[in-house]
Design a protein around this motif. Sequence first.
Motif, PDB file in Angstrom:
ATOM      1  N   VAL A  35       0.842  -1.210   0.000  1.00  0.00           N
ATOM      2  CA  VAL A  35       0.000   0.000   0.000  1.00  0.00           C
ATOM      3  C   VAL A  35       0.871   1.252   0.000  1.00  0.00           C
ATOM      4  O   VAL A  35       2.047   1.212   0.382  1.00  0.00           O
ATOM      5  CB  VAL A  35      -0.971   0.013   1.208  1.00  0.00           C
ATOM      6  CG1 VAL A  35      -1.988  -1.099   1.098  1.00  0.00           C
ATOM      7  CG2 VAL A  35      -0.209  -0.086   2.521  1.00  0.00           C
ATOM      8  N   PHE A  36       0.256   2.352  -0.422  1.00  0.00           N
ATOM      9  CA  PHE A  36       0.977   3.626  -0.575  1.00  0.00           C
ATOM     10  C   PHE A  36       0.363   4.687   0.329  1.00  0.00           C
ATOM     11  O   PHE A  36      -0.833   4.648   0.643  1.00  0.00           O
ATOM     12  CB  PHE A  36       0.896   4.093  -2.031  1.00  0.00           C
ATOM     13  CG  PHE A  36       1.535   3.112  -2.990  1.00  0.00           C
ATOM     14  CD1 PHE A  36       2.906   3.101  -3.172  1.00  0.00           C
ATOM     15  CD2 PHE A  36       0.765   2.177  -3.675  1.00  0.00           C
ATOM     16  CE1 PHE A  36       3.498   2.194  -4.022  1.00  0.00           C
ATOM     17  CE2 PHE A  36       1.350   1.264  -4.530  1.00  0.00           C
ATOM     18  CZ  PHE A  36       2.733   1.277  -4.704  1.00  0.00           C
ATOM     19  N   GLU A  37       1.168   5.663   0.711  1.00  0.00           N
ATOM     20  CA  GLU A  37       0.699   6.799   1.533  1.00  0.00           C
ATOM     21  C   GLU A  37      -0.378   7.593   0.796  1.00  0.00           C
ATOM     22  O   GLU A  37      -1.332   8.069   1.372  1.00  0.00           O
ATOM     23  CB  GLU A  37       1.878   7.754   1.805  1.00  0.00           C
ATOM     24  CG  GLU A  37       2.849   7.270   2.854  1.00  0.00           C
ATOM     25  CD  GLU A  37       2.285   7.377   4.256  1.00  0.00           C
ATOM     26  OE1 GLU A  37       1.724   8.445   4.587  1.00  0.00           O
ATOM     27  OE2 GLU A  37       2.375   6.381   4.996  1.00  0.00           O
ATOM     28  N   ASN A  38      -0.146   7.749  -0.510  1.00  0.00           N
ATOM     29  CA  ASN A  38      -1.060   8.593  -1.287  1.00  0.00           C
ATOM     30  C   ASN A  38      -0.902   8.272  -2.775  1.00  0.00           C
ATOM     31  O   ASN A  38      -0.070   7.439  -3.154  1.00  0.00           O
ATOM     32  CB  ASN A  38      -0.787  10.085  -1.010  1.00  0.00           C
ATOM     33  CG  ASN A  38       0.703  10.405  -1.178  1.00  0.00           C
ATOM     34  OD1 ASN A  38       1.335   9.942  -2.126  1.00  0.00           O
ATOM     35  ND2 ASN A  38       1.259  11.147  -0.230  1.00  0.00           N
ATOM     36  N   ALA A  39      -1.694   8.945  -3.580  1.00  0.00           N
ATOM     37  CA  ALA A  39      -1.716   8.670  -5.029  1.00  0.00           C
ATOM     38  C   ALA A  39      -0.367   8.980  -5.668  1.00  0.00           C
ATOM     39  O   ALA A  39       0.096   8.256  -6.563  1.00  0.00           O
ATOM     40  CB  ALA A  39      -2.818   9.485  -5.702  1.00  0.00           C
ATOM     41  N   ALA A  40       0.295  10.016  -5.205  1.00  0.00           N
ATOM     42  CA  ALA A  40       1.583  10.376  -5.809  1.00  0.00           C
ATOM     43  C   ALA A  40       2.617   9.284  -5.552  1.00  0.00           C
ATOM     44  O   ALA A  40       3.412   8.939  -6.438  1.00  0.00           O
ATOM     45  CB  ALA A  40       2.065  11.716  -5.243  1.00  0.00           C
ATOM     46  N   ALA A  41       2.602   8.717  -4.331  1.00  0.00           N
ATOM     47  CA  ALA A  41       3.558   7.637  -4.018  1.00  0.00           C
ATOM     48  C   ALA A  41       3.244   6.411  -4.873  1.00  0.00           C
ATOM     49  O   ALA A  41       4.157   5.712  -5.337  1.00  0.00           O
ATOM     50  CB  ALA A  41       3.498   7.301  -2.531  1.00  0.00           C
ATOM     51  N   ALA A  42       1.947   6.128  -5.087  1.00  0.00           N
ATOM     52  CA  ALA A  42       1.570   4.991  -5.936  1.00  0.00           C
ATOM     53  C   ALA A  42       2.078   5.218  -7.353  1.00  0.00           C
ATOM     54  O   ALA A  42       2.643   4.313  -7.979  1.00  0.00           O
ATOM     55  CB  ALA A  42       0.055   4.803  -5.927  1.00  0.00           C
ATOM     56  N   ALA A  43       1.932   6.420  -7.857  1.00  0.00           N
ATOM     57  CA  ALA A  43       2.382   6.735  -9.218  1.00  0.00           C
ATOM     58  C   ALA A  43       3.896   6.535  -9.315  1.00  0.00           C
ATOM     59  O   ALA A  43       4.407   5.955 -10.285  1.00  0.00           O
ATOM     60  CB  ALA A  43       2.007   8.165  -9.588  1.00  0.00           C
ATOM     61  N   ALA A  44       4.626   6.975  -8.268  1.00  0.00           N
ATOM     62  CA  ALA A  44       6.091   6.826  -8.281  1.00  0.00           C
ATOM     63  C   ALA A  44       6.455   5.344  -8.259  1.00  0.00           C
ATOM     64  O   ALA A  44       7.357   4.896  -8.978  1.00  0.00           O
ATOM     65  CB  ALA A  44       6.694   7.543  -7.083  1.00  0.00           C
ATOM     66  N   GLY A  45       5.745   4.547  -7.456  1.00  0.00           N
ATOM     67  CA  GLY A  45       6.022   3.109  -7.352  1.00  0.00           C
ATOM     68  C   GLY A  45       5.816   2.413  -8.687  1.00  0.00           C
ATOM     69  O   GLY A  45       6.653   1.625  -9.132  1.00  0.00           O
ATOM     70  N   PHE A  46       4.714   2.726  -9.369  1.00  0.00           N
ATOM     71  CA  PHE A  46       4.436   2.085 -10.654  1.00  0.00           C
ATOM     72  C   PHE A  46       5.435   2.528 -11.723  1.00  0.00           C
ATOM     73  O   PHE A  46       5.715   1.809 -12.669  1.00  0.00           O
ATOM     74  CB  PHE A  46       2.991   2.357 -11.094  1.00  0.00           C
ATOM     75  CG  PHE A  46       2.038   1.343 -10.530  1.00  0.00           C
ATOM     76  CD1 PHE A  46       1.615   0.266 -11.296  1.00  0.00           C
ATOM     77  CD2 PHE A  46       1.587   1.436  -9.215  1.00  0.00           C
ATOM     78  CE1 PHE A  46       0.760  -0.696 -10.764  1.00  0.00           C
ATOM     79  CE2 PHE A  46       0.740   0.489  -8.676  1.00  0.00           C
ATOM     80  CZ  PHE A  46       0.325  -0.583  -9.453  1.00  0.00           C
ATOM     81  N   GLY A  47       5.996   3.717 -11.528  1.00  0.00           N
ATOM     82  CA  GLY A  47       6.973   4.221 -12.505  1.00  0.00           C
ATOM     83  C   GLY A  47       8.324   3.561 -12.351  1.00  0.00           C
ATOM     84  O   GLY A  47       9.146   3.583 -13.249  1.00  0.00           O
ATOM     85  N   ASP A  48       8.600   2.952 -11.187  1.00  0.00           N
ATOM     86  CA  ASP A  48       9.897   2.328 -10.915  1.00  0.00           C
ATOM     87  C   ASP A  48       9.658   0.879 -10.524  1.00  0.00           C
ATOM     88  O   ASP A  48       9.336   0.587  -9.370  1.00  0.00           O
ATOM     89  CB  ASP A  48      10.585   3.092  -9.769  1.00  0.00           C
ATOM     90  CG  ASP A  48      11.910   2.426  -9.368  1.00  0.00           C
ATOM     91  OD1 ASP A  48      12.284   1.412  -9.987  1.00  0.00           O
ATOM     92  OD2 ASP A  48      12.546   2.920  -8.428  1.00  0.00           O
ATOM     93  N   PRO A  49       9.766  -0.042 -11.486  1.00  0.00           N
ATOM     94  CA  PRO A  49       9.398  -1.433 -11.197  1.00  0.00           C
ATOM     95  C   PRO A  49      10.294  -2.118 -10.174  1.00  0.00           C
ATOM     96  O   PRO A  49       9.945  -3.137  -9.614  1.00  0.00           O
ATOM     97  CB  PRO A  49       9.489  -2.115 -12.553  1.00  0.00           C
ATOM     98  CG  PRO A  49      10.353  -1.244 -13.395  1.00  0.00           C
ATOM     99  CD  PRO A  49      10.239   0.150 -12.858  1.00  0.00           C
ATOM    100  N   GLY A  50      11.482  -1.564  -9.882  1.00  0.00           N
ATOM    101  CA  GLY A  50      12.331  -2.158  -8.847  1.00  0.00           C
ATOM    102  C   GLY A  50      11.811  -1.730  -7.491  1.00  0.00           C
ATOM    103  O   GLY A  50      10.693  -1.242  -7.366  1.00  0.00           O
ATOM    104  N   ALA A  51      12.641  -1.908  -6.467  1.00  0.00           N
ATOM    105  CA  ALA A  51      12.178  -1.544  -5.125  1.00  0.00           C
ATOM    106  C   ALA A  51      12.603  -0.118  -4.762  1.00  0.00           C
ATOM    107  O   ALA A  51      12.368   0.335  -3.657  1.00  0.00           O
ATOM    108  CB  ALA A  51      12.732  -2.531  -4.110  1.00  0.00           C
ATOM    109  N   GLY A  52      13.184   0.610  -5.737  1.00  0.00           N
ATOM    110  CA  GLY A  52      13.718   1.943  -5.459  1.00  0.00           C
ATOM    111  C   GLY A  52      12.696   2.876  -4.841  1.00  0.00           C
ATOM    112  O   GLY A  52      12.973   3.586  -3.875  1.00  0.00           O
ATOM    113  N   ALA A  53      11.474   2.924  -5.414  1.00  0.00           N
ATOM    114  CA  ALA A  53      10.440   3.816  -4.887  1.00  0.00           C
ATOM    115  C   ALA A  53       9.469   3.025  -4.020  1.00  0.00           C
ATOM    116  O   ALA A  53       8.322   3.409  -3.848  1.00  0.00           O
ATOM    117  CB  ALA A  53       9.722   4.493  -6.051  1.00  0.00           C
TER     118      ALA A  53
END
Length: 394
Positions: A35-53
């Motif tokens: 789960v993500f803190e917010n929509a922006a964090a989710a967008a960042a996670g999907f943009g970086d398929p590794g564990a970086g974000a």
Amino acid sequence: MAKELDISTLGVRAGTVRSDFNEHSEALFLTSSFVFENAAAAAAGFGDPGAGAGYVYSRYTNPTVSMLQDRLAALEGGEACIATASGMSAILATSMVLLKAGDHVVCSNAVFGATVQLYSTLLTKFGIETTFVAPSKLDDWQRAVKSTTKLLFLETPSNPLGEVADIAALAAIAKKAGAALVVDNVFCTPILQRPLALGADLVVHSATKHLDGQGRVLGGAIVGRKGPVLDGLQAFLRTAGPTLAPFNAWVILKGLETLEIRMLAQSERALQIAQWLEKHPKVSRVFYTGLESHPQHALAKKQQLAGGAVVSFEVKGGKDEAWKVIDSTKLISITGNLGDVRSTITHPATTTHGRLKPEARAAAGIKDGLVRLAVGLESVEDLKQDLSHGLGPG
Ligand SMILES: Cc1ncc(COP(=O)(O)O)c(C=O)c1O
């Protein structure tokens, strides 16, 4: 500068990441998504398929899988590792990333049966052609290479006859051809042989075998340098999905903790049994790289720390006598699997190589009297006694 950690230490420590609970043993993150803190964090996670974000979805990767990947990369002396659902999916993923229609592969003719099927049938549908060569014949590898060759693939020592391929020499051939050298390191594991240090570009594993070591789960892995190939493999998992399950990753991670002591102990037992079989009046030939009589013992000693767990031998009298040895065992498990702490025994001509035509089997050197024993951790005396039921005393 601090000394690098020894392989014993890497096996039990490398890759461990503690959660906020400070658990001592590695945690099993049995979750399909994060789960993500917010929509922006989710967008960042999907943009970086590794564990970086942050982690996103366990088809991409998962913290338990990441710990296994980092530990195995450290053991193989690689920079990065991608874990897969099985050994075959590791070989498929590697082929999908390295190859395209029109490319050519040179593959050892003594590799696992499903690997032969993959290169000789499945990949031909996509315009990828393969030439098979004897693993130890360097001239044959060199002659098979073409301008379109992109991959050289092998196992060493080979199964079941223990033929040894010269990894450093093949790395030189691959480099000159602009192709990748990929070594399936199932039989030795990084404890006995580290192909990357000998010049291989990638190592693949069926983690189902020695890495787990106790016959519990399926898994696979690819280890190499950080860069486009490993990134491509990560992207392949995200898109195609042959990802390792977190539970299996956790089991294999625990297996790696005892890998060194298992490989050394199983190799020592295998050597003693090979030496005993070599003197046995009912045995005409023993195939084990750890024996001084093995035709490539010097090369095996150069690139392997020990001979590994698999000993094959020809019983005088052909199939009937070989089956008698197998059927008379009371302790050893009759199964095609290997890399287990429980010893296993099989008759290659009618099991692992049973689908080959008799001519192809003969060309591969698999005789009807051949028995393959994968030595586990039982006592040498008990194993000899179990084999003596069918062979007679040595
Ligand atoms: C040398 C080798 N490579 C690859 C594989 C395939 O591994 P898996 O069964 O995990 O797909 C095997 C399986 O026996 C094997 O022995």
